[in-house]
Design a protein around this motif. Structure first.
Motif, PDB file in Angstrom:
ATOM      1  N   UNK A  84      -9.270 -38.346  38.317  1.00 17.64           N
ATOM      2  CA  UNK A  84      -9.660 -37.189  39.124  1.00 17.64           C
ATOM      3  C   UNK A  84     -11.114 -37.293  39.516  1.00 17.64           C
ATOM      4  N   UNK A  85     -11.796 -36.172  39.499  1.00 16.58           N
ATOM      5  CA  UNK A  85     -13.207 -36.137  39.850  1.00 16.58           C
ATOM      6  C   UNK A  85     -14.035 -35.668  38.676  1.00 16.58           C
ATOM      7  N   UNK A  86     -15.318 -35.515  38.897  1.00 10.38           N
ATOM      8  CA  UNK A  86     -16.204 -35.011  37.852  1.00 10.38           C
ATOM      9  C   UNK A  86     -16.296 -35.962  36.674  1.00 10.38           C
ATOM     10  N   UNK A  87     -16.682 -35.420  35.550  1.00  7.59           N
ATOM     11  CA  UNK A  87     -16.843 -36.195  34.323  1.00  7.59           C
ATOM     12  C   UNK A  87     -15.708 -35.863  33.371  1.00  7.59           C
ATOM     13  N   UNK A  88     -15.065 -36.890  32.869  1.00  8.60           N
ATOM     14  CA  UNK A  88     -13.962 -36.709  31.928  1.00  8.60           C
ATOM     15  C   UNK A  88     -14.499 -36.744  30.504  1.00  8.60           C
ATOM     16  N   UNK A  89     -14.353 -35.651  29.787  1.00 13.55           N
ATOM     17  CA  UNK A  89     -14.632 -35.581  28.348  1.00 13.55           C
ATOM     18  C   UNK A  89     -13.272 -35.420  27.685  1.00 13.55           C
ATOM     19  N   UNK A  90     -12.817 -36.464  26.999  1.00 12.90           N
ATOM     20  CA  UNK A  90     -11.461 -36.456  26.478  1.00 12.90           C
ATOM     21  C   UNK A  90     -11.420 -36.395  24.958  1.00 12.90           C
ATOM     22  N   UNK A  91     -10.274 -35.943  24.465  1.00 12.68           N
ATOM     23  CA  UNK A  91      -9.992 -35.968  23.030  1.00 12.68           C
ATOM     24  C   UNK A  91      -8.553 -36.450  22.852  1.00 12.68           C
TER      25      UNK A  91
END
Length: 175
Positions: A84-91
């Motif tokens: 997608x867009x933006x910044x991905x902060x995943x868990x």
């Protein structure tokens, strides 16, 4: 904020998106009362809503096999990307204790090592999931783990008996 007045003054100008579409929009404010009216151009740009981050995973499922008592199978790599867009902060989290993850959170693209442990699992199929959060929609990675039985040795007949006379020949061989 004001549509008329006397002498010097000021006014506040506001705009409303309403049903306007993405793109540039323009208008004018006309001030009259002096010898010549004054026209003030107004421009208003509406940008598209930002695209939220989305999690992409490769592969989209994992499969492990092991033989009971023969040790754990080799680890596998799960790669993550922002589709997608933006910044991905995943868990990331696993649904069952026999699944292991080398990383449970991160920012942007990344990867993790996925391990499974036979432990006290019984012979047969086992299933679990890895859930990835942080994008607009969580992603679930199914994990299958098949444990086969250890090979067993069978013999038939289960016993052999030979007889011979002293000084005679050897008895016949038996299968």
């Amino acid at each position: 904020s004001a549509t008329s007045g006397t002498g010097n003054g000021s006014m506040t100008v506001t705009v409303a998106t309403g049903s306007l579409t993405v793109g540039p929009h323009s208008g004018t404010i006309t001030l009259s009362g002096g010898a010549t009216p004054v026209t003030i151009p107004v421009s208003f740009a509406i940008s598209a809503a930002p695209v939220p981050p989305a999690i992409g995973a490769s592969p989209t499922s994992l499969s492990f096999t092991a033989q009971q008592g023969a040790g754990n199978p080799a680890a596998q790599t799960l790669s993550l990307s922002n589709t997608g867009g933006g910044t991905l902060n995943w868990s990331a989290s696993e649904s069952t204790p026999w699944l292991g993850l080398s990383a449970t959170s991160g920012t942007g693209n990344g990867s993790m090592t996925v391990t499974v442990a036979t432990g006290s699992l019984t012979v047969g199929p086992h299933s679990g999931t890895i859930t990835l959060n942080g994008g607009a929609t969580p992603v679930t990675i199914p994990v299958s783990f098949a444990i086969s039985a250890a090979p067993a040795i069978g013999a038939s007949p289960t016993s052999l008996s030979f007889t011979a006379q002293q000084g005679g020949g050897n008895p016949a061989a038996q299968a």
